[in-house]
Design an enzyme around this catalytic site. Structure first.
Site, PDB file in Angstrom:
ATOM      1  N   SER A 248       0.798  -1.217   0.000  1.00  0.00           N
ATOM      2  CA  SER A 248       0.000   0.000   0.000  1.00  0.00           C
ATOM      3  C   SER A 248       0.834   1.272   0.000  1.00  0.00           C
ATOM      4  CB  SER A 248      -0.960  -0.006   1.193  1.00  0.00           C
ATOM      5  OG  SER A 248      -0.261  -0.278   2.387  1.00  0.00           O
TER       6      SER A 248
ATOM      7  N   HIS B 102      -5.391  -3.595  -2.576  1.00  0.00           N
ATOM      8  CA  HIS B 102      -5.042  -2.678  -3.674  1.00  0.00           C
ATOM      9  C   HIS B 102      -4.839  -3.419  -4.992  1.00  0.00           C
ATOM     10  CE1 HIS B 102      -4.465   0.670  -0.883  1.00  0.00           C
ATOM     11  NE2 HIS B 102      -3.955  -0.241  -0.063  1.00  0.00           N
TER      12      HIS B 102
ATOM     13  N   LYS C  99     -12.203   0.006  -1.652  1.00  0.00           N
ATOM     14  CA  LYS C  99     -11.293   0.672  -2.588  1.00  0.00           C
ATOM     15  C   LYS C  99     -11.903   0.599  -3.997  1.00  0.00           C
ATOM     16  CE  LYS C  99      -7.540  -0.301   0.632  1.00  0.00           C
ATOM     17  NZ  LYS C  99      -7.714   0.841   1.515  1.00  0.00           N
TER      18      LYS C  99
HETATM   19  N1  PMP Z   1      -5.094  -4.069   3.694  1.00  0.00           N
HETATM   20  C1  PMP Z   1      -4.438  -3.111   3.018  1.00  0.00           C
HETATM   21  C2  PMP Z   1      -3.222  -3.504   2.234  1.00  0.00           C
HETATM   22  C3  PMP Z   1      -4.893  -1.787   3.047  1.00  0.00           C
HETATM   23  O1  PMP Z   1      -4.227  -0.829   2.399  1.00  0.00           O
HETATM   24  C4  PMP Z   1      -6.059  -1.481   3.785  1.00  0.00           C
HETATM   25  C5  PMP Z   1      -6.629  -0.066   3.841  1.00  0.00           C
HETATM   26  N2  PMP Z   1      -5.763   0.958   3.813  1.00  0.00           N
HETATM   27  C6  PMP Z   1      -6.693  -2.501   4.476  1.00  0.00           C
HETATM   28  C7  PMP Z   1      -6.195  -3.784   4.414  1.00  0.00           C
HETATM   29  C8  PMP Z   1      -7.892  -2.227   5.326  1.00  0.00           C
HETATM   30  O2  PMP Z   1      -9.038  -2.155   4.555  1.00  0.00           O
HETATM   31  P1  PMP Z   1     -10.300  -1.337   5.093  1.00  0.00           P
HETATM   32  O3  PMP Z   1     -10.058   0.096   4.761  1.00  0.00           O
HETATM   33  O4  PMP Z   1     -11.440  -1.922   4.368  1.00  0.00           O
HETATM   34  O5  PMP Z   1     -10.353  -1.568   6.559  1.00  0.00           O
END
Ligand code: PMP
Length: 662
Positions: free
Chosen positions: A451, A479, A510
């Protein structure tokens, strides 16, 4: 006369989780061992943290000739009115030792707070050097000299003397510049800085009363080749410390005369101080390090352009990759579901909150990912923590990429499994670590797209290693879904694989424009998770509108694969524009990082771009390592090339005008 090390460890299992309660160690004459063992058991049973259900006493012979006898460090005490002042005093001491940015060292203390041992930092680069970063470095095999059962005082722990013994040993270790320590006892606010030259300097107020935050840092200053020798000394060299003074609290006369304790501080119990003052201190520290975060309210729905703080800006930091969060068709389905099912579900999936819509979305997600079954969670974060803790526990091992998302890290920590962190995307490191633990029950877990860096995990090799050692494989496609592969199915499609990871995590928040998380895998895995994943079981089911929105978004993703293609083309185009400006930009996903380094510089450039009408994030610690701050642009399929070309030009201008080298 032979000596013996007598170690006590006490723990308890509560809610299926093993909790450490207390521990102690002494080095004594043979004839003292039985009485001392008895004292330590009594001490374990009387600990304020509660009753243990497991007490381990370990007795090991220590040849007298191996013992190093060291004189205790000289002790002095510095008084101060509050934690902010105490930390300033500590900074001053570290500066005396030649550190140029001691505040940055102290700012790492909270990171050391969860460790059983100490954090070992390179004194100048602040790189963490512990071989096991979850455990830290534990100083053991030491005691005060001349302890007999009668004088051991083991039933009443003498924090001061134990700390001084430890500090004396650590300060004598080769290449250790200093130690900084704050207790995690909420009632004990005195901390210390210790080194061979400074001695043992107690600072009466290093944190606010009531705070359970504590931590210990050892500062290393020396060549890396000698690190093993330092660790060997700290963890294994038997040390007996001589001439320990009595606690200065019981003998005020032993305090350093040049730094008398102010009567106000001494007389006034620390508990009467403002119990919230630590918040101000904490926030101020974040501000001074460029790490303070602020919420920015958007005044319009997500789109390529948004209204924010009085004007329109190009949105370059949203995860709404396919532009579906404000799509008319998605909103219409959500509105319909809202009208039919109401705003909340009023119960967890296992009680009264489950709707046919939930099951429909689960089936659709499973089919989309070519899996047998899927299970919804309320967020991607909860999917990661829920799945990892349901599948792994004490005795298991989890191999986790060092750049994995916080929700994976938190899941690993909550699981109580052994956590083995491997170097980012380094499959040789993973394999070497896996080989050492072959035969154990284990899980290999990785982000599919990272991320903060936008790079992709080498899934074929990861699956091969998992297969070879019979470990479970898990990837987080937060992602990757809607982003990787010709039809947005994720990393498996991107690499053209015929086999799948055992567990695939995703989020609806997302590319699918809604909210919620999910896991895909075998039907028996999903059935197990329904019964064991705590974040699934104990949380109210997603509202109908969110579920319906995700269903509509999934339909659109399947019907309009051009969105995925356009997003991929945008990444290539945007990186090309940035490179034409002389910037080092690469990405295979929709995330384009531009490394700046310094936290304050990154914030300054992001602010500069905001003023020019561009909204992109300055990503800083703890989202990335300190000194690795970056601008992070995320692209959307509904951006235009004209907008992206201009954004690249403006980004380069802002970086240059802030004096940041390319
Ligand atoms: N895994 C990754 C790699 C993320 O980037 C994110 C959100 N930034 C999440 C999990 C968490 O997802 P959510 O926003 O649905 O809680």
């Amino acid at each position: 006369m032979p000596l013996f090390s007598v170690k006590m460890r006490a723990s308890r299992t509560a809610h299926g989780v093993n909790e450490h309660i207390s521990g102690a160690e002494r080095i004594v004459d043979a004839q003292c061992v039985p009485a001392l063992a008895g004292e330590l058991v009594t001490r374990a049973q009387r600990h304020s943290k509660g009753n243990p259900d497991f007490i381990n006493i370990k007795v090991t012979a220590v040849p007298e000739s191996d013992c190093l006898h060291l004189p205790a460090l000289p002790v002095r005490t510095l008084a101060c009115a509050n934690a902010a002042e105490g930390l300033r005093l500590a900074s001053g001491l570290l500066r005396e030792l030649g550190l140029t940015a001691p505040e940055a060292v102290l700012a790492r203390l909270p990171e050391a707070s969860g460790l059983r041992g100490a954090m070992l930092l390179d004194a100048h680069t602040l790189e963490r050097l512990e071989p096991d970063k979850e455990r830290g470095v534990r100083a053991t095999c030491m005691d005060r000299a001349g302890t007999t059962a009668a004088t051991s005082g083991a039933t009443g722990k003498n924090h001061y003397q134990e700390a001084l013994v430890l500090a004396t040993k650590v300060a004598s270790a080769p290449n250790i510049l200093a130690e900084i320590c704050i207790s995690d006892d909420p009632d004990y606010v005195t901390g210390y800085v210790a080194s061979r030259t400074l001695g043992y300097v107690r600072i009466l107020h290093m944190k606010e009363p009531g705070s359970p935050e504590g931590g210990r840092i050892f500062l290393y200053q020396g060549p890396r080749e000698e690190l093993a020798g330092t660790l060997e000394f700290i963890e294994r060299q038997p040390v007996l410390v001589e001439d320990l003074p009595e606690s200065p609290d019981s003998h005020p006369g032993t305090q350093d005369a040049s730094c008398p304790v102010s009567p106000n501080v001494a007389a006034e119990p620390a508990r009467q101080a403002d119990k919230w003052a630590f918040l101000e201190d904490g926030l101020q520290r974040l501000t001074s390090e460029g790490l303070r975060r602020h919420i920015r309210d958007m005044a319009s729905a997500p789109g390529p352009h948004v209204e924010c703080e009085g004007r329109e800006r190009l949105l370059l930091c949203s995860n709404d990759y396919l532009g579906l969060a404000n799509d008319e068709r998605v909103k219409a389905r959500a509105a319909q579901a809202l009208a039919l099912w109401g705003t909340g579900t009023g119960g967890s999936r296992l009680t009264t909150g489950s709707l046919a819509l939930h099951s429909e979305l689960e089936q659709r997600l499973a089919a989309f990912k070519h899996a047998e079954a899927a299970l919804l969670f309320n967020t991607g974060y909860m999917a990661n923590t829920g799945v990892i803790t349901a599948l792994c526990g004490q005795g298991d091992v989890i191999f986790s990429d060092e750049l994995n998302h916080a929700s994976i890290i938190d899941g690993c920590r909550q699981s109580r499994a052994e956590i083995v962190v491997y170097r980012h995307n380094d499959m040789s490191d993973l394999e070497a670590k896996a080989r050492l633990r072959a035969g154990r029950r284990g899980l290999i877990v990785s982000d599919a797209v990272f991320s903060m860096d936008g790079d992709i995990a080498p899934l074929p090799d990861l699956l091969r290693i998992a297969d070879r050692y019979s470990f479970l494989s898990m990837i987080d496609e937060a992602h990757a879904t809607g982003v990787l592969g010709a039809t947005g199915r994720g990393a498996v499609e991107h690499f053209g694989l015929s086999s799948m990871p055992d567990i695939t995590i995703g989020t609806l928040s997302k590319a699918l424009g809604s909210e919620g998380g999910f896991v895909c895998g075998q039907a028996r895995l999903i059935e197990y998770l329904k019964n064991r994943a705590r974040s699934f079981i104990f949380s109210t089911a997603l509202p109908a509108a969110s579920v319906a929105a995700a269903l509509a978004a999934l339909d659109i993703l399947c019907q309009e694969p051009w969105r995925v293609r356009r997003l991929q083309e945008h990444t290539a185009f945007f990186c090309h524009c940035l490179q034409a400006e002389g910037l080092n930009a690469h990405s295979s996903s929709a995330i384009v990082p531009l490394i700046v380094g310094d936290e304050k510089n990154a914030t300054r450039v992001a602010d500069e771009l905001f003023a020019r009408g561009y909204l992109l994030s300055a990503i800083r610690y703890p989202s990335v390592a300190r000194g690795q701050a970056r601008l992070r642009a995320t692209l959307r399929s509904d951006h235009t090339r004209t907008d992206l070309a201009e954004a690249a030009r403006q980004t380069a201008l802002a970086l240059r005008s802030s004096g940041i080298p390319r």
